[in-house]
Write a protein that holds these residues in place. Structure first.
Motif, PDB file in Angstrom:
ATOM      1  N   THR A  81       0.907  -1.598   0.234  1.00 36.18           N
ATOM      2  CA  THR A  81      -0.349  -0.135   0.305  1.00 36.18           C
ATOM      3  C   THR A  81       1.203   1.190   0.141  1.00 36.18           C
ATOM      4  O   THR A  81       1.755   1.498   0.726  1.00 36.18           O
ATOM      5  N   LEU A  82       0.460   2.159  -1.049  1.00 35.51           N
ATOM      6  CA  LEU A  82       1.431   3.561  -1.224  1.00 35.51           C
ATOM      7  C   LEU A  82       0.371   4.201  -1.615  1.00 35.51           C
ATOM      8  O   LEU A  82      -0.508   4.434  -1.571  1.00 35.51           O
ATOM      9  N   SER A  83       0.843   5.406  -0.014  1.00 37.03           N
ATOM     10  CA  SER A  83       0.799   6.702   0.104  1.00 37.03           C
ATOM     11  C   SER A  83       1.784   7.540  -1.194  1.00 37.03           C
ATOM     12  O   SER A  83       2.677   7.920  -0.491  1.00 37.03           O
ATOM     13  N   HIS A  84       0.962   8.144  -2.038  1.00 35.53           N
ATOM     14  CA  HIS A  84       1.785   9.217  -2.888  1.00 35.53           C
ATOM     15  C   HIS A  84       1.247  10.508  -3.260  1.00 35.53           C
ATOM     16  O   HIS A  84      -0.662  10.453  -3.605  1.00 35.53           O
ATOM     17  N   ASN A  85       1.711  11.568  -3.569  1.00 41.15           N
ATOM     18  CA  ASN A  85       1.099  12.544  -4.209  1.00 41.15           C
ATOM     19  C   ASN A  85       1.273  12.399  -5.734  1.00 41.15           C
ATOM     20  O   ASN A  85       2.430  12.796  -6.124  1.00 41.15           O
ATOM     21  N   LYS A  86       0.081  12.210  -6.500  1.00 42.18           N
ATOM     22  CA  LYS A  86       0.549  12.641  -7.815  1.00 42.18           C
ATOM     23  C   LYS A  86       1.222  14.654  -7.916  1.00 42.18           C
ATOM     24  O   LYS A  86       0.130  15.238  -7.691  1.00 42.18           O
ATOM     25  N   LEU A  87       2.217  14.262  -8.930  1.00 43.19           N
ATOM     26  CA  LEU A  87       2.429  15.706  -9.138  1.00 43.19           C
ATOM     27  C   LEU A  87       1.536  16.397 -10.684  1.00 43.19           C
ATOM     28  O   LEU A  87       0.936  16.095 -10.960  1.00 43.19           O
ATOM     29  N   PRO A  88       1.161  17.926 -10.595  1.00 48.32           N
ATOM     30  CA  PRO A  88       0.296  18.377 -11.579  1.00 48.32           C
ATOM     31  C   PRO A  88       0.931  18.129 -12.717  1.00 48.32           C
ATOM     32  O   PRO A  88       2.496  18.357 -13.243  1.00 48.32           O
ATOM     33  N   GLY A  89       0.082  17.450 -13.577  1.00 45.04           N
ATOM     34  CA  GLY A  89       0.684  17.728 -14.787  1.00 45.04           C
ATOM     35  C   GLY A  89       1.075  18.638 -15.611  1.00 45.04           C
ATOM     36  O   GLY A  89       1.171  20.188 -15.178  1.00 45.04           O
ATOM     37  N   LYS A  90       1.826  19.251 -16.790  1.00 44.83           N
ATOM     38  CA  LYS A  90       2.237  19.995 -17.118  1.00 44.83           C
ATOM     39  C   LYS A  90       0.901  21.285 -17.930  1.00 44.83           C
ATOM     40  O   LYS A  90       0.313  20.372 -18.621  1.00 44.83           O
ATOM     41  N   ALA A  91       1.154  22.240 -17.678  1.00 38.67           N
ATOM     42  CA  ALA A  91       0.664  23.421 -17.720  1.00 38.67           C
ATOM     43  C   ALA A  91      -0.129  24.116 -19.774  1.00 38.67           C
ATOM     44  O   ALA A  91       0.527  23.504 -20.460  1.00 38.67           O
ATOM     45  N   THR A  92      -1.478  24.201 -20.002  1.00 33.79           N
ATOM     46  CA  THR A  92      -1.424  23.790 -20.736  1.00 33.79           C
ATOM     47  C   THR A  92      -2.751  25.143 -21.049  1.00 33.79           C
ATOM     48  O   THR A  92      -3.026  25.569 -20.827  1.00 33.79           O
ATOM     49  N   ASP A  93      -3.025  25.550 -22.759  1.00 30.71           N
ATOM     50  CA  ASP A  93      -3.976  26.489 -22.771  1.00 30.71           C
ATOM     51  C   ASP A  93      -3.994  27.710 -22.209  1.00 30.71           C
ATOM     52  O   ASP A  93      -4.235  28.308 -21.495  1.00 30.71           O
ATOM     53  N   PHE A  94      -2.570  28.424 -22.765  1.00 32.61           N
ATOM     54  CA  PHE A  94      -2.423  29.548 -21.695  1.00 32.61           C
ATOM     55  C   PHE A  94      -3.121  30.815 -23.262  1.00 32.61           C
ATOM     56  O   PHE A  94      -3.623  30.664 -23.702  1.00 32.61           O
ATOM     57  N   THR A  95      -3.138  31.836 -21.881  1.00 34.60           N
ATOM     58  CA  THR A  95      -4.186  32.791 -22.279  1.00 34.60           C
ATOM     59  C   THR A  95      -3.432  34.516 -21.578  1.00 34.60           C
ATOM     60  O   THR A  95      -2.987  34.319 -20.576  1.00 34.60           O
ATOM     61  N   ILE A  96      -3.495  34.966 -22.709  1.00 31.87           N
ATOM     62  CA  ILE A  96      -3.041  36.451 -22.263  1.00 31.87           C
ATOM     63  C   ILE A  96      -4.426  38.026 -22.793  1.00 31.87           C
ATOM     64  O   ILE A  96      -5.172  37.686 -23.706  1.00 31.87           O
ATOM     65  N   ASN A  97      -4.636  38.025 -21.256  1.00 32.72           N
ATOM     66  CA  ASN A  97      -6.168  38.424 -21.236  1.00 32.72           C
ATOM     67  C   ASN A  97      -7.170  37.968 -21.946  1.00 32.72           C
ATOM     68  O   ASN A  97      -7.628  38.723 -22.634  1.00 32.72           O
ATOM     69  N   ARG A  98      -7.133  36.831 -21.897  1.00 35.21           N
ATOM     70  CA  ARG A  98      -8.179  35.680 -21.936  1.00 35.21           C
ATOM     71  C   ARG A  98      -7.917  35.369 -23.896  1.00 35.21           C
ATOM     72  O   ARG A  98      -9.161  34.327 -24.004  1.00 35.21           O
ATOM     73  N   GLU A  99      -7.205  35.608 -24.185  1.00 33.68           N
ATOM     74  CA  GLU A  99      -6.475  35.507 -25.885  1.00 33.68           C
ATOM     75  C   GLU A  99      -5.294  34.455 -25.604  1.00 33.68           C
ATOM     76  O   GLU A  99      -4.313  34.045 -24.649  1.00 33.68           O
ATOM     77  N   PRO A 100      -5.446  33.597 -26.569  1.00 30.19           N
ATOM     78  CA  PRO A 100      -4.871  32.586 -26.929  1.00 30.19           C
ATOM     79  C   PRO A 100      -3.283  32.800 -26.987  1.00 30.19           C
ATOM     80  O   PRO A 100      -3.504  33.628 -28.354  1.00 30.19           O
ATOM     81  N   CYS A 101      -2.381  32.713 -26.538  1.00 33.13           N
ATOM     82  CA  CYS A 101      -1.351  32.651 -26.979  1.00 33.13           C
ATOM     83  C   CYS A 101      -0.136  32.278 -28.400  1.00 33.13           C
ATOM     84  O   CYS A 101      -1.689  30.783 -28.260  1.00 33.13           O
ATOM     85  N   ALA A 102       0.364  33.716 -28.980  1.00 34.12           N
ATOM     86  CA  ALA A 102       0.054  32.936 -30.341  1.00 34.12           C
ATOM     87  C   ALA A 102       2.003  33.586 -29.906  1.00 34.12           C
ATOM     88  O   ALA A 102       2.883  33.109 -29.816  1.00 34.12           O
ATOM     89  N   ALA A 103       2.029  33.027 -31.922  1.00 33.65           N
ATOM     90  CA  ALA A 103       4.111  32.351 -31.291  1.00 33.65           C
ATOM     91  C   ALA A 103       3.953  33.666 -31.991  1.00 33.65           C
ATOM     92  O   ALA A 103       5.354  34.123 -31.235  1.00 33.65           O
ATOM     93  N   LYS A 104       3.515  34.712 -32.190  1.00 39.74           N
ATOM     94  CA  LYS A 104       4.093  36.341 -32.606  1.00 39.74           C
ATOM     95  C   LYS A 104       3.624  36.582 -31.081  1.00 39.74           C
ATOM     96  O   LYS A 104       2.535  36.551 -30.105  1.00 39.74           O
ATOM     97  N   PRO A 105       4.744  37.341 -30.513  1.00 33.31           N
ATOM     98  CA  PRO A 105       4.120  38.248 -29.328  1.00 33.31           C
ATOM     99  C   PRO A 105       3.243  38.601 -29.262  1.00 33.31           C
ATOM    100  O   PRO A 105       2.693  39.787 -30.009  1.00 33.31           O
ATOM    101  N   THR A 106       2.153  38.488 -27.754  1.00 37.05           N
ATOM    102  CA  THR A 106       0.729  39.735 -28.025  1.00 37.05           C
ATOM    103  C   THR A 106       1.507  40.784 -27.767  1.00 37.05           C
ATOM    104  O   THR A 106       2.116  41.122 -26.754  1.00 37.05           O
ATOM    105  N   MET A 107       0.063  42.107 -28.221  1.00 39.02           N
ATOM    106  CA  MET A 107       1.094  42.693 -28.195  1.00 39.02           C
ATOM    107  C   MET A 107      -0.390  43.631 -26.531  1.00 39.02           C
ATOM    108  O   MET A 107      -1.856  43.507 -26.616  1.00 39.02           O
ATOM    109  N   VAL A 108       0.206  44.396 -25.188  1.00 42.18           N
ATOM    110  CA  VAL A 108      -0.304  44.458 -24.082  1.00 42.18           C
ATOM    111  C   VAL A 108      -0.829  45.563 -23.928  1.00 42.18           C
ATOM    112  O   VAL A 108       0.696  45.884 -23.704  1.00 42.18           O
TER     113      VAL A 108
END
Length: 776
Positions: free
Chosen positions: A191-218
Motif C-alpha cells: 500500500t503506497l501513499s503518494h502525491n501525484k504531481l500536477p501535469g504540464k500546464a496548457t491552454d495559455f492565455t493573455i487577457n483571455r486571448e490564446p497565446c500566439a507565436a508572435k508576442p501579443t501586444m498588451v
C-alpha cells in the motif's frame, strides 16, 4: 492495482501498527499486488520455487521423512504507479496462514533486497535494509500483519528501479528452530501513499486571448491564464515565472494572484511590467500539499503603455445633424472612422447612445474603417469613437452627433377599454410620408405576426387579450418599402379583468360561527365561481340566474382568513382574481379586573380582586378557569353570558389566569390568558451597614412601609425570635440589632421583614442580607 483516498485500509493498517500518520492534504493511496513471488529451500540449495501454488514458507519445518527444510520467501512489486509522484510512505501486509507453535513469539523480518529473479539457497539476493514490524497482533494465525517498508521503497525509487523486492525471513538465531516456523499468503499487498504531481500546464492565455507565436501586444492590464490538471484532484494552484526576453537574469517567480476555478489558474502581472518590453513567461502547477509540476512551454507578450494622441474623425453621408432627421430607425447607414495617418491605430472602439460596445478594424495602420450601423432610436443619437492601437490603448474620443428621422408607425386600438377576451381592432399607419409595405406586430412576448399594408399604407388587425392577470401591450414595427424594419411603437390595451365582487354579509365574524358571503359576477358569460378559503382547496359553485352565488364558510382559525375568487365562462375563460381578507374574531373569553389590570403591578398578597368573564360568542352559559397550575374550576354565567370570581393572591410577582368556555353548539372556545403582576408589600429597610458587618456590631435600620394602613412592622434575624414595632407618625419605624458573636465569616446574616395592616393582613416576608467578611 487499486487507488483510493487516504483514510481507508492504509490508515487502518497504520493505526493498528501504532504508527502516527499525518498524510499530505491530497495524498493518493494505491494498493499494488505482487508481480511475482518465490521461496528458497536449504534442502534444495540449487532449486528456485517461483510463483509456487502453495503458501510462502519462512523458517524451519520438518517433513515426514524427518528432514529439516529452512526457507526464505521473496516478493516483488511494480513501482510504476509512483511515476510523476512524490512518494510519502508504504506498508506491506499479508495474512499468516500457518504457525508451528503459537506459544513462540512472532519475529518474522522483512528486508529490502537486491532485485529478485530466480533466487536459490546457494544464490540469495543481498539483503540491504531491514524494515519495521511486524506490528503487534494477538491473533494466531493473524489474518493481517503489517510491516512499514517506506525506506525500502524510497531506496528503490532513488536507485531508479522499476520494481522493489522484499525478503521474508526469521532472525539467524531462530531460522533453524522449527518452533518458530511460519507460512504466509503470497497474495500480499503493498500500500503506497503518494502525491501525484500536477501535469504540464496548457491552454495559455493573455487577457483571455490564446497565446500566439508572435508576442501579443498588451497595455497596462495583463492577466495570464493557464490550465493545470492534478492527478489527485486536489485544489490546484500555480507558480508563474516572468522575465524580459533580453534579460533572462531578471526572471522572477510568484504564485497565482487570481482565484483558481476548476483547472484554470490566473495571475495579474500588470504591476510588474514596464512599457516597450517583450516579456516571456511560463507556469507550473502546484497542489495543496506543495507538489510542483513541470514548467510549461514559454509564451511571450510585448508591452505598450503609450496611447494614440489624436482623436479620429467620423463622417457619414447617410446620418448627420439635421432638423428634419435622416434615415430612420431600422435603416442602416455607413459611417467612416479615420485615424488620420496615425500608424499606431490599428482599429476603432465605439459605443452608441445605449453604451453598447463595438469594434472595427482599420483597413491599414493609421487608416480607415467603414462601419454599417443601424439606429434603434429616433431623434438625437451619438456615436462615441476612439482609435485603438495593437495593445488596446485608446485615443481621445470623438462624439459624432446625428438626428434620426422618426419613422416608427402610429398605433391605435378600439374600443379604448374592454373586458379580457374581447376582440380589439388595432390600426397601424405610417408616420408622415414614410413608404410602408407592411407591419410586424405582437402582443407582449408572443410570436411576431405580419400583415400587408393597404393602398394608403395602413393595416388593421384583430387581437385577443386572453389573460386577466397580465397587462397587454401591442408592439408594431413598420416594414419599409426598402425591406427594412423600423423600431417598434407600443400601445397599451386597457383591460378590465372582470374580477367578481365579494360582499361579506356577516358583519362581525366570530370563530366557531359561519361567515356568509355573496359573490357577484362581473365578467360577461360567467357560469361558475371558483374560490379558495383560508388556503384551502379550490371549490367551484354555479353562478345563479341573477349573477350571484351565496357562500357560507367556517374559518379554520381566528385571525385573518383570505378568500380568493374567480369567475369562469362556459368556454373556460377565467376572470381576474379577486380577494378579501376577513378578520375572524377569537371566541376566547374576555377577562377584566379593576383591582388587577393585566400586565400592571397592582394589589398584593392577601388583597382580593374581582375577575369578570364575558364572551363575544352568544349563548355562553359557563366558564372554566385556572390560576397557574391549580385545578380548573367551572362557574356558571348569567343570562347576559357574564360571570365573576374573586381571587386573593398568596404570592407576589406574576400569576397567570387561563379561561375557556363551552360553546353552545359543542366544543370549547379558544383559551384566553390573563397575566397579573402582584405587588410586593413587605417593608423596605435602609441600614447603616456600609455593605458588610462584623460580629458584635450594632446595626440600625429604618423600616419604610409599602403596605397601606400599616399597624405594626415585624422583623427577625434568621433562626431568631420574631419582633414587632409600631410605625411612627411618619409611618416608618426604627430598629436595631447586634450581629451575633458566633456569626460565621464569609457568609450572610439574613434580616427578615414584614408588616401587618389595620385589617390584620400580614404581608409576605422580604429578606435583607448583610455580608460578614473574614476577620483577617
Amino acid at each position: 492495482m487499486r487507488t483510493r483516498s487516504i483514510g481507508t485500509a492504509l490508515l487502518s493498517a497504520l493505526l493498528i501498527a501504532g504508527i502516527a500518520v499525518t498524510p499530505a492534504a491530497a495524498a493518493t493511496v494505491t494498493d499494488v499486488a505482487p508481480t511475482s513471488w518465490a521461496y528458497i529451500d536449504s534442502a534444495a540449495p540449487k532449486a528456485s520455487f517461483v510463483d509456487h501454488p502453495g503458501n510462502a514458507p519462512v523458517g524451519a519445518r520438518t517433513y515426514a521423512n524427518g528432514s529439516t527444510h529452512i526457507s526464505k520467501s521473496y516478493v516483488t512489486f511494480d513501482l510504476s504507479t509512483l511515476r510523476g509522484s512524490d512518494f510519502t510512505f508504504a506498508v506491506l501486509s499479508t495474512a499468516e496462514t500457518g504457525v508451528t507453535d503459537c506459544a513462540q513469539p512472532r519475529a518474522t523480518e522483512v528486508w529490502l533486497t537486491e532485485p529478485v529473479r530466480k533466487p536459490t539457497w546457494n544464490n540469495q539476493p543481498a539483503e540491504l535494509v531491514k524494515m519495521g514490524g511486524p506490528y503487534i497482533d494477538d491473533r494466531c494465525p493473524s489474518p493481517s500483519l503489517t510491516w512499514t517498508v517506506t525506506e525500502g521503497v524510497r531506496n528503490a525509487v532513488a536507485a531508479g528501479r522499476p520494481n522493489v523486492s522484499f525478503a521474508f525471513r526469521l532472525p539467524e538465531a531462530q531460522q533453524a528452530d522449527v518452533r518458530f516456523g511460519r507460512e504466509y499468503s503470497p497474495k500480499m499487498k503493498l500500500t503506497l501513499s503518494h502525491n501525484k504531481l500536477p501535469g504540464k500546464a496548457t491552454d495559455f492565455t493573455i487577457n483571455r486571448e490564446p497565446c500566439a507565436a508572435k508576442p501579443t501586444m498588451v497595455s497596462r492590464s495583463v492577466n495570464l491564464g493557464a490550465t493545470v490538471k492534478d492527478g489527485d484532484h486536489s485544489n490546484i494552484g500555480a507558480e508563474y515565472a516572468l522575465w524580459p526576453v533580453d534579460r533572462p537574469d531578471q526572471r522572477v517567480t510568484f504564485p497565482e494572484t487570481g482565484r483558481s476555478v476548476g483547472d484554470k489558474v490566473w495571475a495579474d502581472v500588470g504591476r510588474l511590467l514596464t512599457g516597450d518590453v517583450t516579456y516571456a513567461w511560463q507556469v507550473r502547477g502546484k497542489d495543496d500539499s506543495g507538489g510542483l509540476g513541470p514548467w510549461s512551454a514559454v509564451c511571450k507578450f510585448t508591452t505598450d503603455f503609450t496611447s494614440p494622441t489624436k482623436a479620429p474623425t467620423v463622417t457619414s453621408s447617410d446620418y448627420f445633424d439635421s432638423e428634419e432627421g435622416t434615415g430612420g430607425t431600422g435603416v442602416p447607414g455607413i459611417f467612416i472612422f479615420d485615424a488620420g495617418g496615425d500608424t499606431d491605430v490599428v482599429g476603432f472602439f465605439y459605443t452608441d447612445i445605449l453604451g453598447r460596445p463595438m469594434n472595427a478594424a482599420a483597413d491599414r495602420p493609421g487608416g480607415k474603417a467603414v462601419v454599417r450601423y443601424t439606429p434603434d432610436y429616433s431623434g438625437a443619437n451619438t456615436l462615441s469613437v476612439r482609435g485603438v492601437d495593437a495593445a488596446g490603448n485608446g485615443s481621445p474620443f470623438t462624439d459624432y452627433r446625428f438626428w434620426v428621422f422618426r419613422n416608427q408607425p402610429e398605433v391605435s386600438c378600439t374600443p379604448d377599454t374592454a373586458y379580457v377576451y374581447a376582440p380589439r381592432q388595432c390600426t397601424f399607419k405610417p408616420r408622415g410620408d414614410t413608404l410602408v409595405a407592411g407591419y410586424a406586430y405582437r402582443l407582449n412576448q408572443e410570436t411576431e405576426s405580419t400583415v400587408s399594408a393597404g393602398p394608403d399604407g395602413s393595416a388593421t388587425v384583430t387581437v385577443y387579450p386572453d389573460n386577466p392577470d397580465h397587462q397587454f401591450w401591442i408592439h408594431v414595427r413598420a416594414k419599409l418599402s426598402t425591406g427594412y424594419l423600423t423600431s417598434s411603437s407600443e400601445a397599451g390595451l386597457d383591460i378590465d379583468p372582470g374580477r367578481p365582487i365579494i360582499e361579506r354579509r356577516t358583519e362581525r365574524p366570530i370563530f366557531g360561527q359561519p361567515v356568509d358571503f355573496t359573490l357577484r359576477a362581473v365578467l360577461p358569460g360567467s357560469e361558475t365561481f371558483t374560490y379558495s378559503w383560508a388556503d384551502g382547496e379550490w371549490t367551484t359553485v354555479p353562478v345563479g340566474p341573477d349573477g350571484t352565488a351565496a357562500l357560507r364558510l367556517n374559518a379554520p382559525a381566528s385571525g385573518w382568513n383570505m378568500l380568493y375568487v374567480r369567475s369562469v365562462t362556459a368556454q373556460g375563460q377565467q376572470s381576474g382574481l379577486q380577494y378579501m381578507n376577513v378578520d375572524v374574531a377569537s371566541n376566547k373569553p374576555r377577562i377584566f379586573s379593576a383591582e388587577y389590570p393585566e400586565y400592571v403591578s397592582s394589589g398584593g398578597v392577601g388583597i382580593p380582586g374581582t375577575f369578570t368573564f364575558t364572551s363575544l360568542f352568544p349563548g355562553v352559559t359557563a366558564y372554566t378557569y385556572s390560576f397557574d397550575s391549580a385545578p380548573p374550576v367551572t362557574v356558571p354565567a348569567d343570562v347576559d353570558g357574564k360571570a365573576s370570581i374573586t381571587f386573593t393572591p398568596t404570592k407576589p410577582d406574576w400569576t397567570h389566569l387561563t379561561v375557556t368556555s363551552p360553546l353552545p353548539g359543542g366544543g370549547t372556545s379558544e383559551t384566553a390568558t390573563y397575566a397579573i403582576s402582584v405587588r410586593y408589600l413587605a417593608p423596605q429597610a435602609t441600614c447603616d451597614d456600609q455593605g458588610y458587618v462584623k460580629p458584635g456590631q450594632v446595626v440600625r435600620c429604618t423600616l419604610n412601609p409599602v403596605q397601606a394602613n400599616v399597624a405594626t412592622f415585624g422583623w427577625a434575624l434568621e433562626n431568631g425570635p420574631e419582633n414587632t414595632v409600631p410605625p411612627g407618625p411618619d409611618g416608618t419605624a426604627a430598629i436595631e440589632f447586634t450581629v451575633p458573636a458566633d456569626q460565621p465569616s464569609n457568609a450572610y446574616l439574613v434580616l427578615r421583614l414584614w408588616s401587618v395592616n389595620t385589617a390584620g393582613l400580614r404581608t409576605e416576608v422580604a429578606e435583607r442580607n448583610f455580608y460578614v467578611p473574614s476577620a483577617t
